[in-house]
Design a protein around this motif. Structure first.
Motif, PDB file in Angstrom:
ATOM      1  N   GLY A 160       0.802  -1.215   0.000  1.00  0.00           N
ATOM      2  CA  GLY A 160       0.000   0.000   0.000  1.00  0.00           C
ATOM      3  C   GLY A 160       0.830   1.257   0.000  1.00  0.00           C
ATOM      4  N   ASN A 161       0.246   2.286   0.636  1.00  0.00           N
ATOM      5  CA  ASN A 161       0.772   3.652   0.584  1.00  0.00           C
ATOM      6  C   ASN A 161       0.805   4.078  -0.883  1.00  0.00           C
ATOM      7  OD1 ASN A 161       1.683   6.061   1.590  1.00  0.00           O
ATOM      8  ND2 ASN A 161       3.809   5.424   1.703  1.00  0.00           N
ATOM      9  N   VAL A 162      -0.349   3.883  -1.522  1.00  0.00           N
ATOM     10  CA  VAL A 162      -0.509   4.076  -2.957  1.00  0.00           C
ATOM     11  C   VAL A 162      -1.661   5.061  -3.226  1.00  0.00           C
ATOM     12  CG1 VAL A 162       0.407   1.783  -3.550  1.00  0.00           C
ATOM     13  CG2 VAL A 162      -2.043   2.056  -3.109  1.00  0.00           C
ATOM     14  N   PRO A 163      -1.782   5.549  -4.450  1.00  0.00           N
ATOM     15  CA  PRO A 163      -2.918   6.410  -4.792  1.00  0.00           C
ATOM     16  C   PRO A 163      -4.253   5.685  -4.591  1.00  0.00           C
ATOM     17  CG  PRO A 163      -1.228   6.530  -6.491  1.00  0.00           C
ATOM     18  CD  PRO A 163      -0.836   5.414  -5.555  1.00  0.00           C
ATOM     19  N   ARG A 164      -5.305   6.464  -4.389  1.00  0.00           N
ATOM     20  CA  ARG A 164      -6.629   5.919  -4.057  1.00  0.00           C
ATOM     21  C   ARG A 164      -7.106   4.866  -5.062  1.00  0.00           C
ATOM     22  NH1 ARG A 164     -10.010   6.607  -0.308  1.00  0.00           N
ATOM     23  NH2 ARG A 164      -8.874   8.360   0.545  1.00  0.00           N
ATOM     24  N   ALA A 165      -6.928   5.076  -6.348  1.00  0.00           N
ATOM     25  CA  ALA A 165      -7.401   4.097  -7.336  1.00  0.00           C
ATOM     26  C   ALA A 165      -6.710   2.748  -7.153  1.00  0.00           C
ATOM     27  CB  ALA A 165      -7.189   4.617  -8.754  1.00  0.00           C
ATOM     28  N   LYS A 166      -5.410   2.754  -6.898  1.00  0.00           N
ATOM     29  CA  LYS A 166      -4.670   1.506  -6.655  1.00  0.00           C
ATOM     30  C   LYS A 166      -5.090   0.908  -5.316  1.00  0.00           C
ATOM     31  CE  LYS A 166      -1.466  -1.667  -6.943  1.00  0.00           C
ATOM     32  NZ  LYS A 166      -1.900  -2.981  -7.357  1.00  0.00           N
ATOM     33  N   ALA A 167      -5.332   1.751  -4.323  1.00  0.00           N
ATOM     34  CA  ALA A 167      -5.783   1.270  -3.012  1.00  0.00           C
ATOM     35  C   ALA A 167      -7.124   0.543  -3.145  1.00  0.00           C
ATOM     36  CB  ALA A 167      -5.898   2.432  -2.030  1.00  0.00           C
ATOM     37  N   TRP A 168      -8.019   1.094  -3.945  1.00  0.00           N
ATOM     38  CA  TRP A 168      -9.312   0.456  -4.164  1.00  0.00           C
ATOM     39  C   TRP A 168      -9.116  -0.888  -4.862  1.00  0.00           C
ATOM     40  CZ3 TRP A 168     -12.457  -1.469  -7.951  1.00  0.00           C
ATOM     41  CH2 TRP A 168     -13.808  -1.649  -7.622  1.00  0.00           C
ATOM     42  N   SER A 169      -8.195  -0.943  -5.830  1.00  0.00           N
ATOM     43  CA  SER A 169      -7.897  -2.211  -6.512  1.00  0.00           C
ATOM     44  C   SER A 169      -7.326  -3.239  -5.538  1.00  0.00           C
ATOM     45  CB  SER A 169      -6.903  -1.992  -7.658  1.00  0.00           C
ATOM     46  OG  SER A 169      -7.490  -1.245  -8.684  1.00  0.00           O
ATOM     47  N   ASN A 170      -6.465  -2.797  -4.634  1.00  0.00           N
ATOM     48  CA  ASN A 170      -5.926  -3.706  -3.614  1.00  0.00           C
ATOM     49  C   ASN A 170      -7.054  -4.262  -2.754  1.00  0.00           C
ATOM     50  OD1 ASN A 170      -3.373  -3.093  -4.536  1.00  0.00           O
ATOM     51  ND2 ASN A 170      -2.736  -1.968  -2.716  1.00  0.00           N
ATOM     52  N   ALA A 171      -7.971  -3.388  -2.338  1.00  0.00           N
ATOM     53  CA  ALA A 171      -9.106  -3.830  -1.517  1.00  0.00           C
ATOM     54  C   ALA A 171      -9.967  -4.834  -2.293  1.00  0.00           C
ATOM     55  CB  ALA A 171      -9.938  -2.621  -1.075  1.00  0.00           C
ATOM     56  N   ALA A 172     -10.225  -4.527  -3.559  1.00  0.00           N
ATOM     57  CA  ALA A 172     -11.027  -5.431  -4.389  1.00  0.00           C
ATOM     58  C   ALA A 172     -10.334  -6.781  -4.554  1.00  0.00           C
ATOM     59  CB  ALA A 172     -11.301  -4.791  -5.750  1.00  0.00           C
ATOM     60  N   ALA A 173      -9.012  -6.768  -4.635  1.00  0.00           N
ATOM     61  CA  ALA A 173      -8.264  -8.025  -4.763  1.00  0.00           C
ATOM     62  C   ALA A 173      -8.445  -8.904  -3.532  1.00  0.00           C
ATOM     63  CB  ALA A 173      -6.785  -7.734  -5.001  1.00  0.00           C
ATOM     64  N   MET A 174      -8.542  -8.296  -2.358  1.00  0.00           N
ATOM     65  CA  MET A 174      -8.744  -9.088  -1.136  1.00  0.00           C
ATOM     66  C   MET A 174     -10.092  -9.807  -1.189  1.00  0.00           C
ATOM     67  SD  MET A 174      -6.032  -8.887   0.665  1.00  0.00           S
ATOM     68  CE  MET A 174      -5.021  -8.689  -0.781  1.00  0.00           C
ATOM     69  N   LEU A 175     -11.129  -9.116  -1.643  1.00  0.00           N
ATOM     70  CA  LEU A 175     -12.442  -9.750  -1.785  1.00  0.00           C
ATOM     71  C   LEU A 175     -12.416 -10.779  -2.915  1.00  0.00           C
ATOM     72  CD1 LEU A 175     -13.099  -7.110  -0.144  1.00  0.00           C
ATOM     73  CD2 LEU A 175     -15.352  -7.258  -1.171  1.00  0.00           C
ATOM     74  N   GLY A 176     -11.749 -10.447  -4.008  1.00  0.00           N
ATOM     75  CA  GLY A 176     -11.674 -11.347  -5.152  1.00  0.00           C
ATOM     76  C   GLY A 176     -10.917 -12.629  -4.863  1.00  0.00           C
ATOM     77  N   HIS A 177      -9.899 -12.549  -3.991  1.00  0.00           N
ATOM     78  CA  HIS A 177      -9.143 -13.745  -3.619  1.00  0.00           C
ATOM     79  C   HIS A 177     -10.094 -14.800  -3.056  1.00  0.00           C
ATOM     80  CE1 HIS A 177      -6.175 -16.310  -1.598  1.00  0.00           C
ATOM     81  NE2 HIS A 177      -5.238 -15.703  -2.315  1.00  0.00           N
ATOM     82  N   TRP A 178     -11.036 -14.364  -2.229  1.00  0.00           N
ATOM     83  CA  TRP A 178     -12.035 -15.285  -1.676  1.00  0.00           C
ATOM     84  C   TRP A 178     -12.879 -15.907  -2.786  1.00  0.00           C
ATOM     85  CZ3 TRP A 178     -13.218 -17.436   2.929  1.00  0.00           C
ATOM     86  CH2 TRP A 178     -12.512 -16.989   4.038  1.00  0.00           C
ATOM     87  N   GLN A 179     -13.282 -15.103  -3.766  1.00  0.00           N
ATOM     88  CA  GLN A 179     -14.112 -15.606  -4.855  1.00  0.00           C
ATOM     89  C   GLN A 179     -13.363 -16.620  -5.721  1.00  0.00           C
ATOM     90  OE1 GLN A 179     -17.440 -14.955  -5.379  1.00  0.00           O
ATOM     91  NE2 GLN A 179     -17.202 -14.070  -3.347  1.00  0.00           N
ATOM     92  N   ILE A 180     -12.092 -16.365  -5.954  1.00  0.00           N
ATOM     93  CA  ILE A 180     -11.311 -17.226  -6.840  1.00  0.00           C
ATOM     94  C   ILE A 180     -10.807 -18.474  -6.126  1.00  0.00           C
ATOM     95  CG2 ILE A 180      -9.180 -17.338  -8.200  1.00  0.00           C
ATOM     96  CD1 ILE A 180      -9.652 -14.273  -8.735  1.00  0.00           C
ATOM     97  N   ARG A 181     -10.281 -18.312  -4.925  1.00  0.00           N
ATOM     98  CA  ARG A 181      -9.661 -19.424  -4.205  1.00  0.00           C
ATOM     99  C   ARG A 181     -10.598 -20.113  -3.215  1.00  0.00           C
ATOM    100  NH1 ARG A 181      -4.995 -20.689  -6.754  1.00  0.00           N
ATOM    101  NH2 ARG A 181      -3.378 -19.100  -6.637  1.00  0.00           N
ATOM    102  N   GLY A 182     -11.645 -19.415  -2.771  1.00  0.00           N
ATOM    103  CA  GLY A 182     -12.522 -19.988  -1.746  1.00  0.00           C
ATOM    104  C   GLY A 182     -12.000 -19.750  -0.339  1.00  0.00           C
TER     105      GLY A 182
END
Length: 171
Positions: free
Chosen positions: A37-59
């Motif tokens: 982190g310590n990134v611009p807001r758009a990248k921060a939002w993508s990082n947050a979305a990746a955390m939710l997406g990891h659950w969707q992809i990996r279970g």
């Protein structure tokens, strides 16, 4: 099926869309410098979305950590294994104000146990920036040891790899 882990003081649940604002704020902050982190807001939002997406992809994925009786996320702790990583990791990131109470240790212990029992993981590592002394101390409190021969997850950004002993090794 509703997945969740409970400890003496905490509830660990999959992160949800309502957690994205807190995750985004974490990833734009200096506090997240060791967690991609310590990134611009758009990248921060993508990082947050990746955390939710990891659950969707990996279970599975990093759990949203909440205090019992308060469903507000105070951080993320748990298994993380994005494509391209050499080993299965349990990571942690606590939001501002949650550090120093033992929550990360309590949640990480529950995550290690869950990964061994539910996911069948025999190998667990923690990737830690060399200057992140608090995470190094946490890994050591978990019983992990520095593995200097472990493969690096991002060769361009070397980190310390702490290995969780296998259950038989811990005896």
């Amino acid at each position: 099926m509703s997945l969740r882990l409970e400890t003496e003081r905490l509830v660990l649940r999959p992160p949800e869309a309502r957690d994205v604002p807190a995750l985004t704020e974490f990833y734009v902050s200096e506090r997240s410098r060791y967690a991609g982190g310590n990134v611009p807001r758009a990248k921060a939002w993508s990082n947050a979305a990746a955390m939710l997406g990891h659950w969707q992809i990996r279970g599975y994925g990093l759990w949203a950590v909440t205090l019992r009786g308060d469903d507000t996320a105070i951080g993320l702790v748990g298994p993380y294994y994005p494509d391209g990583r050499p080993e299965t990791e349990i990571g942690w990131e606590l939001f501002d104000g949650a550090e120093g109470h033992g929550y990360a240790l309590e949640a990480a212990r529950a995550a290690v146990k869950d990964c061994r029992e539910r996911l069948g993981w025999t190998e667990i590592v923690h990737y830690i920036a060399p200057e992140n002394t608090r995470s190094i101390a946490l890994a050591e409190r978990l019983g992990a040891y520095l593995d200097v021969d472990a493969p690096q997850p991002k060769p361009d950004f070397p980190c310390l790899v702490y290995r969780q002993p296998k259950p038989a090794e811990a005896l």
